[in-house]
Design a protein around this motif. Structure first.
Motif, PDB file in Angstrom:
ATOM      1  N   UNK A  54     -27.139   3.658 -51.984  1.00 18.35           N
ATOM      2  CA  UNK A  54     -28.492   3.252 -52.362  1.00 18.35           C
ATOM      3  C   UNK A  54     -28.481   2.493 -53.680  1.00 18.35           C
ATOM      4  N   UNK A  55     -27.781   3.039 -54.663  1.00 20.62           N
ATOM      5  CA  UNK A  55     -27.799   2.420 -55.991  1.00 20.62           C
ATOM      6  C   UNK A  55     -27.053   1.095 -55.990  1.00 20.62           C
ATOM      7  N   UNK A  56     -25.909   1.033 -55.296  1.00 21.51           N
ATOM      8  CA  UNK A  56     -25.089  -0.168 -55.366  1.00 21.51           C
ATOM      9  C   UNK A  56     -25.314  -1.113 -54.190  1.00 21.51           C
ATOM     10  N   UNK A  57     -26.331  -0.821 -53.374  1.00 24.40           N
ATOM     11  CA  UNK A  57     -26.677  -1.704 -52.256  1.00 24.40           C
ATOM     12  C   UNK A  57     -25.500  -1.922 -51.306  1.00 24.40           C
ATOM     13  N   UNK A  58     -24.719  -0.891 -51.057  1.00 21.77           N
ATOM     14  CA  UNK A  58     -23.621  -0.954 -50.087  1.00 21.77           C
ATOM     15  C   UNK A  58     -24.223  -0.722 -48.699  1.00 21.77           C
ATOM     16  N   UNK A  59     -24.017  -1.639 -47.759  1.00 17.77           N
ATOM     17  CA  UNK A  59     -24.722  -1.525 -46.472  1.00 17.77           C
ATOM     18  C   UNK A  59     -24.110  -0.482 -45.550  1.00 17.77           C
ATOM     19  N   UNK A 108     -34.027  -1.185 -61.800  1.00 19.84           N
ATOM     20  CA  UNK A 108     -33.866  -2.636 -61.842  1.00 19.84           C
ATOM     21  C   UNK A 108     -32.712  -3.023 -62.770  1.00 19.84           C
ATOM     22  N   UNK A 109     -31.636  -3.512 -62.161  1.00 18.83           N
ATOM     23  CA  UNK A 109     -30.394  -3.734 -62.896  1.00 18.83           C
ATOM     24  C   UNK A 109     -30.573  -4.694 -64.066  1.00 18.83           C
ATOM     25  N   UNK A 110     -31.220  -5.828 -63.806  1.00 17.56           N
ATOM     26  CA  UNK A 110     -31.282  -6.843 -64.855  1.00 17.56           C
ATOM     27  C   UNK A 110     -32.134  -6.366 -66.022  1.00 17.56           C
ATOM     28  N   UNK A 133     -14.515  -1.469 -55.756  1.00 14.92           N
ATOM     29  CA  UNK A 133     -14.176  -0.503 -56.806  1.00 14.92           C
ATOM     30  C   UNK A 133     -15.378   0.226 -57.384  1.00 14.92           C
ATOM     31  N   UNK A 134     -16.475  -0.466 -57.619  1.00 17.10           N
ATOM     32  CA  UNK A 134     -17.616   0.169 -58.288  1.00 17.10           C
ATOM     33  C   UNK A 134     -18.144   1.373 -57.506  1.00 17.10           C
ATOM     34  N   UNK A 135     -18.578   1.192 -56.254  1.00 13.77           N
ATOM     35  CA  UNK A 135     -19.057   2.378 -55.539  1.00 13.77           C
ATOM     36  C   UNK A 135     -17.964   3.401 -55.299  1.00 13.77           C
ATOM     37  N   UNK A 136     -16.732   2.938 -55.078  1.00 10.17           N
ATOM     38  CA  UNK A 136     -15.660   3.895 -54.780  1.00 10.17           C
ATOM     39  C   UNK A 136     -15.386   4.784 -55.982  1.00 10.17           C
ATOM     40  N   UNK A 137     -15.358   4.203 -57.168  1.00 14.18           N
ATOM     41  CA  UNK A 137     -15.117   5.009 -58.369  1.00 14.18           C
ATOM     42  C   UNK A 137     -16.257   5.994 -58.578  1.00 14.18           C
ATOM     43  N   UNK A 138     -17.483   5.513 -58.408  1.00 10.14           N
ATOM     44  CA  UNK A 138     -18.636   6.389 -58.596  1.00 10.14           C
ATOM     45  C   UNK A 138     -18.563   7.594 -57.668  1.00 10.14           C
ATOM     46  N   UNK A 173     -21.549  -6.604 -68.529  1.00  6.46           N
ATOM     47  CA  UNK A 173     -20.274  -7.251 -68.840  1.00  6.46           C
ATOM     48  C   UNK A 173     -19.885  -8.314 -67.823  1.00  6.46           C
ATOM     49  N   UNK A 174     -20.397  -8.195 -66.616  1.00  3.78           N
ATOM     50  CA  UNK A 174     -20.034  -9.092 -65.509  1.00  3.78           C
ATOM     51  C   UNK A 174     -18.544  -9.056 -65.192  1.00  3.78           C
ATOM     52  N   UNK A 175     -17.905  -7.898 -65.411  1.00  6.78           N
ATOM     53  CA  UNK A 175     -16.494  -7.763 -65.068  1.00  6.78           C
ATOM     54  C   UNK A 175     -16.317  -7.694 -63.559  1.00  6.78           C
ATOM     55  N   UNK A 176     -17.250  -7.052 -62.913  1.00  4.50           N
ATOM     56  CA  UNK A 176     -17.185  -6.959 -61.458  1.00  4.50           C
ATOM     57  C   UNK A 176     -18.597  -6.999 -60.904  1.00  4.50           C
ATOM     58  N   UNK A 177     -18.754  -7.305 -59.616  1.00  8.43           N
ATOM     59  CA  UNK A 177     -20.100  -7.451 -59.050  1.00  8.43           C
ATOM     60  C   UNK A 177     -20.891  -6.154 -59.162  1.00  8.43           C
ATOM     61  N   UNK A 178     -22.180  -6.286 -59.419  1.00  4.01           N
ATOM     62  CA  UNK A 178     -22.996  -5.115 -59.705  1.00  4.01           C
ATOM     63  C   UNK A 178     -23.548  -4.450 -58.456  1.00  4.01           C
ATOM     64  N   UNK A 179     -23.252  -4.964 -57.289  1.00  2.00           N
ATOM     65  CA  UNK A 179     -23.759  -4.303 -56.100  1.00  2.00           C
ATOM     66  C   UNK A 179     -23.494  -5.123 -54.866  1.00  2.00           C
ATOM     67  N   UNK A 180     -23.828  -4.555 -53.715  1.00  2.21           N
ATOM     68  CA  UNK A 180     -23.609  -5.255 -52.461  1.00  2.21           C
ATOM     69  C   UNK A 180     -22.178  -5.101 -51.988  1.00  2.21           C
ATOM     70  N   UNK A 181     -21.892  -5.663 -50.816  1.00  2.52           N
ATOM     71  CA  UNK A 181     -20.539  -5.573 -50.287  1.00  2.52           C
ATOM     72  C   UNK A 181     -19.882  -6.938 -50.230  1.00  2.52           C
TER      73      UNK A 181
END
Lengths: 330, 321
Positions: free
Chosen positions: B263-268, A290-292, B186-191, B156-164
């Motif tokens: 799965x972790x970043x909710x990328x569809x 859970x992220x938050x 960037x987030x899932x791609x870097x991971x 930090x809210x620098x970039x979105x934490x998940x989803x596309x």
């Protein structure tokens, strides 16, 4: 460097073995007033009370008090230092029940001690990885040995099967096989099933290498001599040829072990591994999904650090030998 | 060369067929079926109707043959979960995964190869640093990287934490959509890219070091060719074969890694779709996802082989001869 890596892995294994003694709390004990409690700080210096009594003391903690359940705010009770209790009650370090809890890495959603769960989780995760690795090595050696020694059609057939399994993306196969079984199973059954699935995915790498070694050893004079003296194929393989693959098997073991630890973590993380009541590194990571919540309780990511330590240790050990990083894609 | 490609193509067809059939039968023979999704209070008639719609009332082999004959006409059945044709769902998910995987692979290549050339051909602090960093990256699998990045993004809210995509960026215009996806990527791609970049770096470092020990390098430097020239024009080319070979394997790693990251970043993507399908025993969706996975895998191996043949003339001749 190689030594440092081995030492790191050995240290984690030792910690796992000594979990019941090293853990300050039972892994399933819930501290109702400590949901998401931050790590308990261990102090050496008494906070100044105004009468200048600051000075070095034996390690102690301040009892943590819940200030606001809604905001999950905790405060240290500076008036009551609680000295750590060493070597009592069959535990290395603890605090008396009424003055606790001692939460070295904080608590999770149920108020359970993450540090203790991490130690117990190491047992499940490492034991599973170890069993699966041994099984994969066993099956791989057997099949690779037969293929390499028999040659001909048998070799062709076994090699084809090996290559085919090798091609499959391991994570998906593990996922599909695990999902095909009932989702809710007791922990013991899950252990056996996961070990079997991992072994099924891990053996081809071993088999391919062993086959190559056996196939080249078979052409050597000592094998001909052995055969001339009447040694059967099994005796030849087990007693004379396979020992030359020992070094290769050792390297493979060090590569499979972290891959399997990760596989367990991944499967448990997505809810297809151990039941979430059993502490393993994977189920603990799932709690951190859970992220938050993790933003407010980053100590929930402790199992990630543990996994990193083991994988890093293995990579150090393998790199120290100057070998290419061959990783099982999991 | 043509014969090799033909054989590879045949292998690809076999792989797709085998993998999807196995997935279909495995899902069918697993305990429970998709009618469990209807809930415990579903009417018997509804359950029976659903079972009939997905051929669950037939013998597994009969269902398999039916599915195959329809798949030959590019009809992969319907998804129960989404109530839409599997073809549509899988195509869209595969697109999303492809975007993620291609960006990650490109990033890993752009990062890993040059760094590997530096750390493999030089001594000193820079090389040691690269080596150490890549050793750390090798030890951080996509599961941990994506968890960590999501954590960083959330705090930090620098970039979105998940989803596309974000809900508030839906104004129907192409450019908005593209920009939105670009901020989520960037987030899932870097991971996904980090461990692969590290693998590339290590391999390139080892193979360039080996190539630099070859006699032709000594000969070139004896003739007075500059070291930089030797590395870039001569040794690098000779060191490329193992890297290209690993590309085929990297596709598998990308597929497996992308599951976790998705799965972790909710990328569809495909991995997530497959997971949902497996859990719900959505039989035709499982088979469709498996077929697509097999196709991607076979394509990856084919590309890896052709790359390897392209940089290593010895390989080309051995195959034709």
């Amino acid at each position: 460097m190689r030594f440092a890596g081995l030492a790191l892995v050995g240290f984690v294994a030792l910690v796992a073995a000594g979990a019941p003694w090293l853990a300050p709390n039972p892994p399933d004990r819930r501290f109702a007033d400590s949901l998401y409690a931050p790590p308990t700080a261990v102090h050496l210096v008494r906070a100044s009370q105004g009468f200048g009594g600051a000075g070095l003391r034996a390690p102690f903690i301040y009892q943590q008090r819940l200030v606001s359940r809604l905001e999950r705010r905790f405060e240290e009770d500076l008036r009551r230092p609680v000295p750590l209790r060493w070597l009592t009650g069959g535990r290395l370090v603890s605090v008396p029940d009424e003055e606790g809890p001692l939460l070295l890495l904080g608590a999770d959603a149920f108020g359970r001690d993450i540090f203790s769960r991490l130690l117990y989780g190491a047992r499940a995760s490492l034991a599973l990885a170890l069993v699966a690795t041994l099984a994969a090595l066993g099956v791989g050696t057997l099949i690779g040995g037969i293929a390499g020694y028999a040659g001909g059609v048998v070799d062709d057939l076994l090699s084809r099967v090996t290559e085919f399994v090798l091609v499959l993306p391991a994570m998906y196969v593990a996922l599909a096989l695990r999902a095909a079984l009932p989702l809710v199973l007791p922990a013991g059954t899950v252990f056996v099933i996961l070990a079997a699935i991992f072994a099924l995915l891990g053996w081809p790498i071993v088999a391919r290498g062993v086959r190559a070694i056996v196939a080249s050893e078979r052409e050597r004079e000592y094998v001909t001599a052995g055969q001339a003296l009447g040694a059967g194929p099994w005796r030849m393989l087990a007693r004379h040829i396979l020992p030359s693959a020992a070094g290769y098997l050792a390297v493979q073991a060090t590569l499979l072990l972290p891959a399997f630890i990760l596989a367990e973590a991944t499967l448990s993380y997505v809810g297809l591994g151990f039941p979430d009541t059993v502490p393993t590194w994977g189920t603990m990571l799932q709690d951190a999904a859970n992220v938050s919540l993790v933003g407010q309780a980053p100590w929930m990511l402790a199992p990630a650090a543990a996994i990193f330590l083991v994988v890093f240790g293995v990579n150090l050990a393998v790199q120290g030998r100057g070998r290419a990083p061959v990783q099982l894609e999991l | 060369m043509i014969r090799v490609v033909a054989r590879r193509l045949l292998f690809a067809v076999g792989l797709v067929l085998l993998v999807s059939s196995a997935a279909l039968l495995l899902t069918r023979l697993a305990p429970g079926d998709l009618t469990a999704e209807l809930g415990p209070f579903a009417a018997a008639r509804e359950v029976a109707g659903t079972r009939a719609r997905f051929d669950l009332d037939r013998h597994p082999v009969e269902q398999w043959v039916l599915w195959l004959s329809r798949a030959a006409r590019f009809d992969f059945g319907d998804s129960f979960l989404y109530n839409r044709p599997v073809r549509e769902l899988v195509a869209r998910a595969a697109m999303n995964t492809a975007v993620l995987a291609i960006v990650a692979l490109a990033a890993a290549t752009a990062l890993g190869i040059p760094l590997g050339l530096i750390s493999g051909s030089r001594r000193g602090a820079a090389a040691a640093l690269i080596r150490a960093v890549s050793l750390v990256c090798l030890s951080v699998p996509p599961l941990l990287t994506s968890l960590l990045l999501v954590f960083v993004a959330a705090t930090t809210r620098w970039f979105p934490a998940g989803g596309m995509t974000s809900v508030d960026a839906l104004d129907g215009r192409w450019s908005t959509w593209l920009a939105d996806v670009a901020t989520h990527l960037p987030l899932p791609a870097v991971a996904l890219a980090l461990p692969i970049a590290a693998t590339f770096e290590r391999l390139q470092a080892q193979s360039i070091a080996e190539a630099l020990r070859q006699p032709f390098v000594t000969a070139a430097s004896a003739r007075g060719v500059a070291p930089r020239e030797i590395i870039i024009r001569h040794a690098w080319r000779a060191s490329l074969a193992p890297i290209c070979g690993v590309y085929g394997v990297a596709i598998g790693a990308l597929l497996s890694g992308s599951f976790v990251v998705e799965f972790v970043t909710a990328w569809p993507g495909l991995g997530r779709l497959m997971y949902e399908a497996l859990r719900a025993r959505d039989i035709y969706l499982v088979a469709g996802c498996a077929a697509m996975g097999g196709l991607v895998l076979a394509a990856g191996m084919l590309i890896g082989d052709m790359l390897q043949a392209a940089v290593d003339p010895r390989l080309r001749h051995r195959h034709t001869g």
